[in-house]
Design an enzyme around this catalytic site. Sequence first.
Site, PDB file in Angstrom:
ATOM      1  N   SER A   1      35.903  36.761  47.209  1.00  0.00           N
ATOM      2  CA  SER A   1      34.850  36.439  46.470  1.00  0.00           C
ATOM      3  C   SER A   1      33.571  35.741  46.533  1.00  0.00           C
ATOM      4  O   SER A   1      32.906  34.284  46.104  1.00  0.00           O
ATOM      5  CB  SER A   1      35.946  34.501  46.980  1.00  0.00           C
ATOM      6  OG  SER A   1      37.509  35.137  47.553  1.00  0.00           O
TER       7      SER A   1
ATOM      8  N   HIS B   1      40.431  50.053  50.863  1.00  0.00           N
ATOM      9  CA  HIS B   1      40.414  48.518  50.258  1.00  0.00           C
ATOM     10  C   HIS B   1      41.440  47.768  50.479  1.00  0.00           C
ATOM     11  O   HIS B   1      42.385  48.707  50.716  1.00  0.00           O
ATOM     12  CB  HIS B   1      39.792  49.173  49.125  1.00  0.00           C
ATOM     13  CG  HIS B   1      39.735  47.771  47.966  1.00  0.00           C
ATOM     14  ND1 HIS B   1      40.225  46.914  47.831  1.00  0.00           N
ATOM     15  CD2 HIS B   1      37.992  46.550  47.416  1.00  0.00           C
ATOM     16  CE1 HIS B   1      39.907  45.609  46.830  1.00  0.00           C
ATOM     17  NE2 HIS B   1      38.933  45.989  47.493  1.00  0.00           N
TER      18      HIS B   1
ATOM     19  N   ASN C   1      33.049  46.306  42.205  1.00  0.00           N
ATOM     20  CA  ASN C   1      34.076  47.313  42.268  1.00  0.00           C
ATOM     21  C   ASN C   1      34.689  46.562  40.732  1.00  0.00           C
ATOM     22  O   ASN C   1      34.902  45.147  41.138  1.00  0.00           O
ATOM     23  CB  ASN C   1      34.580  46.661  43.800  1.00  0.00           C
ATOM     24  CG  ASN C   1      35.588  47.172  43.496  1.00  0.00           C
ATOM     25  OD1 ASN C   1      36.603  48.071  43.151  1.00  0.00           O
ATOM     26  ND2 ASN C   1      36.697  47.110  44.645  1.00  0.00           N
ATOM     27  N   TRP C   2      34.673  47.331  39.630  1.00  0.00           N
ATOM     28  CA  TRP C   2      34.969  46.919  38.558  1.00  0.00           C
ATOM     29  C   TRP C   2      36.782  46.908  38.957  1.00  0.00           C
ATOM     30  O   TRP C   2      37.558  46.310  38.225  1.00  0.00           O
ATOM     31  CB  TRP C   2      34.891  48.030  37.649  1.00  0.00           C
ATOM     32  CG  TRP C   2      33.721  47.854  36.963  1.00  0.00           C
ATOM     33  CD1 TRP C   2      32.589  47.316  37.551  1.00  0.00           C
ATOM     34  CD2 TRP C   2      32.396  48.251  36.008  1.00  0.00           C
ATOM     35  NE1 TRP C   2      31.240  47.327  37.133  1.00  0.00           N
ATOM     36  CE2 TRP C   2      31.976  48.131  35.829  1.00  0.00           C
ATOM     37  CE3 TRP C   2      33.574  48.739  35.297  1.00  0.00           C
ATOM     38  CZ2 TRP C   2      31.292  47.876  34.733  1.00  0.00           C
ATOM     39  CZ3 TRP C   2      32.773  49.389  33.713  1.00  0.00           C
ATOM     40  CH2 TRP C   2      31.265  49.130  34.130  1.00  0.00           C
ATOM     41  N   LYS C   3      37.506  47.644  39.392  1.00  0.00           N
ATOM     42  CA  LYS C   3      38.308  47.511  40.264  1.00  0.00           C
ATOM     43  C   LYS C   3      39.374  48.584  38.847  1.00  0.00           C
ATOM     44  O   LYS C   3      38.744  49.587  38.359  1.00  0.00           O
ATOM     45  CB  LYS C   3      39.457  46.170  40.820  1.00  0.00           C
ATOM     46  CG  LYS C   3      38.796  45.297  41.514  1.00  0.00           C
ATOM     47  CD  LYS C   3      39.181  44.855  41.929  1.00  0.00           C
ATOM     48  CE  LYS C   3      38.608  44.357  43.203  1.00  0.00           C
ATOM     49  NZ  LYS C   3      39.076  42.993  44.141  1.00  0.00           N
TER      50      LYS C   3
ATOM     51  N   GLU D   1      35.924  43.210  54.888  1.00  0.00           N
ATOM     52  CA  GLU D   1      36.991  42.318  53.519  1.00  0.00           C
ATOM     53  C   GLU D   1      38.381  41.808  53.971  1.00  0.00           C
ATOM     54  O   GLU D   1      38.690  42.248  54.439  1.00  0.00           O
ATOM     55  CB  GLU D   1      36.954  43.603  52.668  1.00  0.00           C
ATOM     56  CG  GLU D   1      35.491  44.289  51.934  1.00  0.00           C
ATOM     57  CD  GLU D   1      35.902  43.976  50.109  1.00  0.00           C
ATOM     58  OE1 GLU D   1      35.064  43.978  49.616  1.00  0.00           O
ATOM     59  OE2 GLU D   1      36.223  44.364  49.904  1.00  0.00           O
TER      60      GLU D   1
END
Length: 259
Positions: A216, A99, A10-12, A171
């Site tokens: 993380s 998310h 996930n590049w955000k 998550e």
Amino acid sequence: MMRNLLIISNWKLNGSKYLIKNFVSNISLIVKNYNFSIVIAPPLLYLDYMQYIIQLYNCDNYISLSAQNIDTNNYGSFTGEISAKMLKDIGIKYAIIGHADRKVFHNENSSTILKKFAILKSEGITPILCIGETKTEYQANQTIVICIKQIDNIINNFGILAFKNTIIAYEPIWAINKKTVINPIYIQDVHKAIRNYLMKYNDEISKNINIQYGGSVSNENILNLLKQPDIDGVLVGRASLNISNFIKMLNVVNNFYSC
Ligand code: PGA
């Protein structure tokens, strides 16, 4: 068992055309030897371009793309939004919903998540449904209760079969965007509890659904996470943005599974 080892990146709000080209050209040299699948979620703006580059490097059988978000509507007067229908139109197979970044910074709540889930299903796009607890809930030992509540949100509205062709990403909000030390045994216990809960409704879905872990994930902890029987893959944020680091991570996983 239908579960496939899956690495989601996930590049955000990061990336550029330069990064995409660099990323795909480097990964194209090795990805064909991997015995697992890769899904990349670049910013929405870059999905079409990245798809073009992936095809250019003949990697479309090995790398799939995911949206990081969608609107709750498929079309209409919703300035600035992107719909599931548009994703389908350009051939995108996955979309992340729920998310933590959307919950924390954009007030995404259970009713928004339901609408997004429904619209993805109607377009045949696989939801990557993020669930997880806050730090306070974690400290109060509420992790499983919260995860089940978020799963019930889907089951109560769409039934257990809605989890067919759905990916769950556990998550914990306290582990995202931070340098948190992760205990793989603890994460395994949560994944197992989620799977056991689904089993009460449907054995096949419980056995076949991919339950990813995110928060993380790093070169140091990825293998110990993936060695756990109920962790079917990871959702990596920051550690996947540096290409050489990400490739190292992929190679570590590949070497382990090739042995
Ligand atoms: P992180 O993010 O790996 O940078 O903690 C994970 C995520 O946001 O899914």
